[in-house]
Each structure stands twice: as C-alpha cells, then as structure tokens.
Design a protein around this motif. Structure first.
Motif, PDB file in Angstrom:
ATOM      1  N   VAL A  64       0.839  -1.200   0.000  1.00  0.00           N
ATOM      2  CA  VAL A  64       0.000   0.000   0.000  1.00  0.00           C
ATOM      3  C   VAL A  64       0.876   1.252   0.000  1.00  0.00           C
ATOM      4  CG1 VAL A  64      -1.670   1.327   1.364  1.00  0.00           C
ATOM      5  CG2 VAL A  64      -1.976  -1.123   1.058  1.00  0.00           C
ATOM      6  N   ALA A  65       1.912   1.261   0.833  1.00  0.00           N
ATOM      7  CA  ALA A  65       2.813   2.416   0.881  1.00  0.00           C
ATOM      8  C   ALA A  65       3.528   2.607  -0.457  1.00  0.00           C
ATOM      9  CB  ALA A  65       3.834   2.238   2.005  1.00  0.00           C
ATOM     10  N   GLY A  66       3.945   1.504  -1.087  1.00  0.00           N
ATOM     11  CA  GLY A  66       4.587   1.600  -2.392  1.00  0.00           C
ATOM     12  C   GLY A  66       3.650   2.149  -3.455  1.00  0.00           C
ATOM     13  N   ALA A  67       2.403   1.690  -3.445  1.00  0.00           N
ATOM     14  CA  ALA A  67       1.427   2.182  -4.416  1.00  0.00           C
ATOM     15  C   ALA A  67       1.148   3.664  -4.201  1.00  0.00           C
ATOM     16  CB  ALA A  67       0.130   1.380  -4.307  1.00  0.00           C
ATOM     17  N   PHE A  68       0.987   4.071  -2.954  1.00  0.00           N
ATOM     18  CA  PHE A  68       0.745   5.480  -2.678  1.00  0.00           C
ATOM     19  C   PHE A  68       1.966   6.329  -3.014  1.00  0.00           C
ATOM     20  CE2 PHE A  68      -3.181   4.399  -0.677  1.00  0.00           C
ATOM     21  CZ  PHE A  68      -3.920   5.575  -0.663  1.00  0.00           C
ATOM     22  N   ALA A  69       3.167   5.801  -2.783  1.00  0.00           N
ATOM     23  CA  ALA A  69       4.379   6.543  -3.135  1.00  0.00           C
ATOM     24  C   ALA A  69       4.467   6.737  -4.643  1.00  0.00           C
ATOM     25  CB  ALA A  69       5.612   5.805  -2.619  1.00  0.00           C
ATOM     26  N   TYR A  70       4.129   5.705  -5.394  1.00  0.00           N
ATOM     27  CA  TYR A  70       4.166   5.819  -6.853  1.00  0.00           C
ATOM     28  C   TYR A  70       3.141   6.830  -7.353  1.00  0.00           C
ATOM     29  CZ  TYR A  70       4.146   4.673 -11.785  1.00  0.00           C
ATOM     30  OH  TYR A  70       4.210   4.761 -13.146  1.00  0.00           O
ATOM     31  N   CYS A  76     -13.601   5.847 -10.442  1.00  0.00           N
ATOM     32  CA  CYS A  76     -13.116   6.973 -11.245  1.00  0.00           C
ATOM     33  C   CYS A  76     -12.716   8.129 -10.336  1.00  0.00           C
ATOM     34  CB  CYS A  76     -14.175   7.433 -12.241  1.00  0.00           C
ATOM     35  SG  CYS A  76     -14.292   6.381 -13.697  1.00  0.00           S
ATOM     36  N   GLY A  77     -11.542   8.652 -10.553  1.00  0.00           N
ATOM     37  CA  GLY A  77     -11.009   9.723  -9.726  1.00  0.00           C
ATOM     38  C   GLY A  77     -10.207   9.206  -8.556  1.00  0.00           C
ATOM     39  N   GLY A  78     -10.121   7.893  -8.402  1.00  0.00           N
ATOM     40  CA  GLY A  78      -9.397   7.310  -7.273  1.00  0.00           C
ATOM     41  C   GLY A  78      -7.908   7.614  -7.289  1.00  0.00           C
ATOM     42  N   LEU A  79      -7.290   7.589  -8.473  1.00  0.00           N
ATOM     43  CA  LEU A  79      -5.861   7.910  -8.554  1.00  0.00           C
ATOM     44  C   LEU A  79      -5.614   9.382  -8.240  1.00  0.00           C
ATOM     45  CD1 LEU A  79      -4.737   5.859 -11.681  1.00  0.00           C
ATOM     46  CD2 LEU A  79      -4.131   5.453  -9.302  1.00  0.00           C
ATOM     47  N   ARG A  80      -6.454  10.249  -8.768  1.00  0.00           N
ATOM     48  CA  ARG A  80      -6.315  11.678  -8.454  1.00  0.00           C
ATOM     49  C   ARG A  80      -6.552  11.913  -6.967  1.00  0.00           C
ATOM     50  NH1 ARG A  80      -8.902  12.109 -13.722  1.00  0.00           N
ATOM     51  NH2 ARG A  80     -10.834  11.705 -12.613  1.00  0.00           N
ATOM     52  N   SER A  81      -7.499  11.167  -6.398  1.00  0.00           N
ATOM     53  CA  SER A  81      -7.767  11.267  -4.971  1.00  0.00           C
ATOM     54  C   SER A  81      -6.558  10.825  -4.156  1.00  0.00           C
ATOM     55  CB  SER A  81      -8.983  10.406  -4.618  1.00  0.00           C
ATOM     56  OG  SER A  81      -9.199  10.373  -3.242  1.00  0.00           O
ATOM     57  N   PHE A 100      -4.316  13.064  -1.698  1.00  0.00           N
ATOM     58  CA  PHE A 100      -4.215  12.587  -0.320  1.00  0.00           C
ATOM     59  C   PHE A 100      -2.756  12.512   0.116  1.00  0.00           C
ATOM     60  CE2 PHE A 100      -4.328   9.330   3.017  1.00  0.00           C
ATOM     61  CZ  PHE A 100      -5.393   9.762   3.787  1.00  0.00           C
ATOM     62  N   VAL A 101      -1.899  11.985  -0.752  1.00  0.00           N
ATOM     63  CA  VAL A 101      -0.469  11.886  -0.441  1.00  0.00           C
ATOM     64  C   VAL A 101       0.137  13.271  -0.241  1.00  0.00           C
ATOM     65  CG1 VAL A 101       1.775  11.258  -1.441  1.00  0.00           C
ATOM     66  CG2 VAL A 101      -0.116   9.650  -1.542  1.00  0.00           C
ATOM     67  N   HIS A 102      -0.337  14.232  -1.014  1.00  0.00           N
ATOM     68  CA  HIS A 102       0.200  15.592  -0.921  1.00  0.00           C
ATOM     69  C   HIS A 102      -0.504  16.426   0.152  1.00  0.00           C
ATOM     70  CE1 HIS A 102       3.045  15.429  -4.238  1.00  0.00           C
ATOM     71  NE2 HIS A 102       2.197  14.557  -4.765  1.00  0.00           N
TER      72      HIS A 102
END
Length: 120
Positions: free
Chosen positions: A5-11, A39-44, A48-50
């Motif tokens: 999960v951390a790797g995916a969020f970091a990417y 839809c919009g999950g990656l942008r979300s 979120f990471v930022h």
C-alpha cells in the motif's frame, strides 16, 4: 500488505495522474462516458499523499473515506497485535449488501446532473 500500500501510494504521489499518458483510462468511462465508483481514485490518492484532503475528497469521496478506514483498521490491528490479541473483523452479510448499495447509489448519483459535485 502495508509495504504494498505504501509503495502504491508513493508511486501515485510521485507520478501525477492529472497529466495524461501515465495511467490507463477507466474502460467504463472510455466506452460509455459513465463514471464508475473508482473513477477519480488515482487523483484522490495523489491529492491525499500531498495532504490536500479537499481535492482528494472532491476527486473521489468514497476512496478518500476508504483511505481513512484503512488507517483506522491498521492502527486497531497494531494495538491488538501489541497486546497479543488477534484481530478478526467479520461483517455480516447485511453490511456487505449495505456497502454494495452505497457504491451503487454513489455511482448513480455522481453520473446525474444534480450529483456533479461527486464527479471527478
């Protein structure tokens, strides 16, 4: 699991999904023009990471809520593991039906004119 999960969020935090060409387009959106619940999950996730929780929530409210639920369950698991107690989360079928109904309502409403605030 946490490392994945951390790797995916970091990417996703590094590679901006708002710039075209980095990620594939949602097949449902491409074929029908209809937003799916994801839809919009990656942008979300990127917002979120930022630390931009407003943008994360406006990109996908369900996904952002899921990030917080995941964090709560993870902390609960850590506390129980520290105490030597197993964590067993069992949801009754009614809860699963409720989650499915929530996703269905979210999908329908975000595709209607009055629900455009939920669209990414």
């Amino acid at each position: 699991m946490l490392a994945a999960v951390a790797g995916a969020f970091a990417y996703v935090g590094t590679v901006d999904p708002n710039e075209p060409g980095h990620y594939p387009v949602c097949p449902l959106l491409k074929l029908t023009g209809t937003y799916c619940p994801g839809c919009g999950g990656l942008r979300s996730a990127h917002a979120f990471v930022h630390g931009d929780l407003g943008a994360a929530f406006s990109a996908n409210a369900v996904a952002t809520t899921g990030y917080f639920l995941f964090a709560v369950v993870w902390v609960l698991w850590l506390v129980r593991a520290w105490r030597g107690q197993p964590l067993r989360i069992r949801l009754a079928p009614a809860w699963w039906w409720g989650i499915g109904a929530l996703l269905l309502v979210f999908t329908v409403v975000r595709n209607l004119p009055f629900g455009s605030a939920l669209a990414p």
